[in-house]
Design a protein around this motif. Sequence first.
Motif, PDB file in Angstrom:
ATOM      1  N   UNK A  46       9.056   7.625   6.060  1.00  0.00           N
ATOM      2  CA  UNK A  46       8.831   8.647   4.927  1.00  0.00           C
ATOM      3  C   UNK A  46       7.604   9.489   5.465  1.00  0.00           C
ATOM      4  N   UNK A  47       7.666  10.644   4.745  1.00  0.00           N
ATOM      5  CA  UNK A  47       6.326  11.365   4.847  1.00  0.00           C
ATOM      6  C   UNK A  47       5.136  10.964   4.217  1.00  0.00           C
ATOM      7  N   UNK A  48       4.273  10.564   5.197  1.00  0.00           N
ATOM      8  CA  UNK A  48       2.919  10.030   4.828  1.00  0.00           C
ATOM      9  C   UNK A  48       1.841  11.226   5.100  1.00  0.00           C
ATOM     10  N   UNK A  49       1.072  11.616   4.347  1.00  0.00           N
ATOM     11  CA  UNK A  49       0.048  12.569   4.879  1.00  0.00           C
ATOM     12  C   UNK A  49      -1.016  11.990   5.152  1.00  0.00           C
ATOM     13  N   UNK A  50      -1.393  10.827   4.426  1.00  0.00           N
ATOM     14  CA  UNK A  50      -2.900  10.171   4.726  1.00  0.00           C
ATOM     15  C   UNK A  50      -2.729   8.788   4.326  1.00  0.00           C
ATOM     16  N   UNK A  51      -3.564   7.994   5.232  1.00  0.00           N
ATOM     17  CA  UNK A  51      -3.374   6.733   5.040  1.00  0.00           C
ATOM     18  C   UNK A  51      -5.045   6.078   5.052  1.00  0.00           C
ATOM     19  N   UNK A  52      -5.078   5.295   3.926  1.00  0.00           N
ATOM     20  CA  UNK A  52      -6.579   4.686   3.741  1.00  0.00           C
ATOM     21  C   UNK A  52      -6.086   3.125   4.389  1.00  0.00           C
ATOM     22  N   UNK A  53      -6.829   2.934   5.560  1.00  0.00           N
ATOM     23  CA  UNK A  53      -6.520   1.888   6.390  1.00  0.00           C
ATOM     24  C   UNK A  53      -7.819   0.950   6.760  1.00  0.00           C
ATOM     25  N   UNK A  54      -7.401  -0.304   6.408  1.00  0.00           N
ATOM     26  CA  UNK A  54      -8.478  -1.385   6.641  1.00  0.00           C
ATOM     27  C   UNK A  54      -8.684  -1.501   8.043  1.00  0.00           C
ATOM     28  N   UNK A  55      -9.648  -1.701   8.610  1.00  0.00           N
ATOM     29  CA  UNK A  55      -9.846  -2.124  10.087  1.00  0.00           C
ATOM     30  C   UNK A  55      -9.503  -3.457  10.396  1.00  0.00           C
ATOM     31  N   UNK A  56     -10.118  -4.129   9.759  1.00  0.00           N
ATOM     32  CA  UNK A  56     -10.289  -5.633   9.923  1.00  0.00           C
ATOM     33  C   UNK A  56      -9.357  -6.609   9.466  1.00  0.00           C
ATOM     34  N   UNK A  57      -7.903  -6.392  10.188  1.00  0.00           N
ATOM     35  CA  UNK A  57      -6.711  -7.189   9.566  1.00  0.00           C
ATOM     36  C   UNK A  57      -6.381  -8.088  10.435  1.00  0.00           C
ATOM     37  N   UNK A  58      -5.720  -9.428  10.342  1.00  0.00           N
ATOM     38  CA  UNK A  58      -5.297 -10.401  11.207  1.00  0.00           C
ATOM     39  C   UNK A  58      -4.108 -10.131  12.123  1.00  0.00           C
ATOM     40  N   UNK A  59      -3.248  -9.588  11.537  1.00  0.00           N
ATOM     41  CA  UNK A  59      -1.976  -9.058  12.327  1.00  0.00           C
ATOM     42  C   UNK A  59      -1.987  -8.034  13.605  1.00  0.00           C
ATOM     43  N   UNK A  60      -2.744  -7.090  12.808  1.00  0.00           N
ATOM     44  CA  UNK A  60      -2.921  -5.889  13.695  1.00  0.00           C
ATOM     45  C   UNK A  60      -4.070  -5.176  13.157  1.00  0.00           C
ATOM     46  N   UNK A  61      -5.171  -4.880  13.843  1.00  0.00           N
ATOM     47  CA  UNK A  61      -6.258  -4.290  13.511  1.00  0.00           C
ATOM     48  C   UNK A  61      -6.012  -2.781  13.183  1.00  0.00           C
ATOM     49  N   UNK A  62      -6.930  -1.948  12.427  1.00  0.00           N
ATOM     50  CA  UNK A  62      -6.871  -0.916  12.083  1.00  0.00           C
ATOM     51  C   UNK A  62      -6.913   0.208  13.337  1.00  0.00           C
ATOM     52  N   UNK A  63      -7.725  -0.149  14.290  1.00  0.00           N
ATOM     53  CA  UNK A  63      -7.869   0.619  15.385  1.00  0.00           C
ATOM     54  C   UNK A  63      -6.640   0.571  16.097  1.00  0.00           C
ATOM     55  N   UNK A  64      -5.828  -0.537  16.412  1.00  0.00           N
ATOM     56  CA  UNK A  64      -4.686  -0.615  17.396  1.00  0.00           C
ATOM     57  C   UNK A  64      -3.616   0.168  16.386  1.00  0.00           C
ATOM     58  N   UNK A  65      -3.737  -0.192  15.110  1.00  0.00           N
ATOM     59  CA  UNK A  65      -2.751   0.834  14.066  1.00  0.00           C
ATOM     60  C   UNK A  65      -2.831   2.103  14.410  1.00  0.00           C
ATOM     61  N   UNK A  66      -4.042   2.927  14.410  1.00  0.00           N
ATOM     62  CA  UNK A  66      -4.380   4.056  14.755  1.00  0.00           C
ATOM     63  C   UNK A  66      -3.458   4.660  15.947  1.00  0.00           C
ATOM     64  N   UNK A  67      -3.826   3.668  17.360  1.00  0.00           N
ATOM     65  CA  UNK A  67      -3.154   3.951  18.481  1.00  0.00           C
ATOM     66  C   UNK A  67      -1.782   4.093  18.383  1.00  0.00           C
ATOM     67  N   UNK A  68      -1.072   3.044  17.667  1.00  0.00           N
ATOM     68  CA  UNK A  68       0.404   3.322  17.511  1.00  0.00           C
ATOM     69  C   UNK A  68       0.758   4.452  16.560  1.00  0.00           C
ATOM     70  N   UNK A  69      -0.043   4.693  15.832  1.00  0.00           N
ATOM     71  CA  UNK A  69       0.147   6.054  14.849  1.00  0.00           C
ATOM     72  C   UNK A  69       0.339   7.130  15.559  1.00  0.00           C
ATOM     73  N   UNK A  70      -0.559   7.433  16.530  1.00  0.00           N
ATOM     74  CA  UNK A  70      -0.387   8.694  17.383  1.00  0.00           C
ATOM     75  C   UNK A  70      -0.654   9.859  16.882  1.00  0.00           C
ATOM     76  N   UNK A  71      -1.466   9.925  15.600  1.00  0.00           N
ATOM     77  CA  UNK A  71      -1.590  11.203  14.894  1.00  0.00           C
ATOM     78  C   UNK A  71      -0.700  11.648  14.063  1.00  0.00           C
ATOM     79  N   UNK A  72       0.207  10.873  13.720  1.00  0.00           N
ATOM     80  CA  UNK A  72       1.327  11.269  12.793  1.00  0.00           C
ATOM     81  C   UNK A  72       0.866  11.356  11.462  1.00  0.00           C
ATOM     82  N   UNK A  73      -0.234  10.673  10.979  1.00  0.00           N
ATOM     83  CA  UNK A  73      -0.788  10.944   9.720  1.00  0.00           C
ATOM     84  C   UNK A  73      -2.141  10.937   9.878  1.00  0.00           C
ATOM     85  N   UNK A  74      -2.993  11.494   8.741  1.00  0.00           N
ATOM     86  CA  UNK A  74      -4.497  11.621   9.077  1.00  0.00           C
ATOM     87  C   UNK A  74      -4.899  10.147   8.352  1.00  0.00           C
ATOM     88  N   UNK A  75      -6.019   9.522   8.829  1.00  0.00           N
ATOM     89  CA  UNK A  75      -6.532   8.286   8.548  1.00  0.00           C
ATOM     90  C   UNK A  75      -7.869   8.380   7.800  1.00  0.00           C
TER      91      UNK A  75
END
Length: 244
Positions: A46-75
């Motif tokens: 779905x179309x997500x413009x903006x993500x409020x993203x926690x950095x410290x998460x056990x399954x996947x860190x917010x930093x790693x999430x941003x790398x996977x995101x590839x700039x598709x949404x603002x963070x």
Amino acid sequence: MISCLIVDDEQGALDILTTFIHKTPFLSLSGTTTNPIEAISLVQNQQIDLIFLDIHMPQLSGIDFMRLLGGKSKVILTTAYSEFAVEGFELEALDYLLKPIAFERFLKAAQKALNAFVEPSAKWQLPEKEDDYIFVKTENKGKMSKVNFDEIVYVEGMKNYISIFTADDRIVTLLNIKDLEDKLPAKQFMRVHKSYIVSLNKIRALDGNQILLKDMKAYVPLGETYRNAFFAALQEKIMGGGKK
């Protein structure tokens, strides 16, 4: 409207950010999740413009999430750990919110997001006019009264309610005087006593510690605690002096 997703492994943080988004007119909440893996799927579908993203998460860190995101949404990053901020900004995060997050700070970050989504040539079209009225619940059950700011002469705070006085009406509402003070335009209204707020435009005269108001026989007392700030606000308007 900017569509938002909240990703945080703490339910309390989700609840706070959800409340803040609902209070912000140009933000729309598309979803929340405590699972960053699920969040990736949501962004892909779905179309997500903006993500409020926690950095410290056990399954996947917010930093790693941003790398996977590839700039598709603002963070906008959210975390209790400030040491991760630099790496987040290197990945072009719009802002960084340190927990516990205050609503005022949240709004500043939201405004950055709004600026990022609005074309520079169109920014001048954004409305800048402040609200000039409020609705308040009255003594009559189910009834609400519209109160125009330019009609308010003064406000009196009682124990459990306040009275809003206009030239020809008195509106009683179950409200704290501080809450109303925060809503009124600071350039137009001033707290002059622990129990009174006056419209600076409605002042007719000053007599010692008494403020006389237009269209009113009663006067409002000027409290000693508020005296210096009151006269400082009026300083540019005070002219002349008595004969010696």
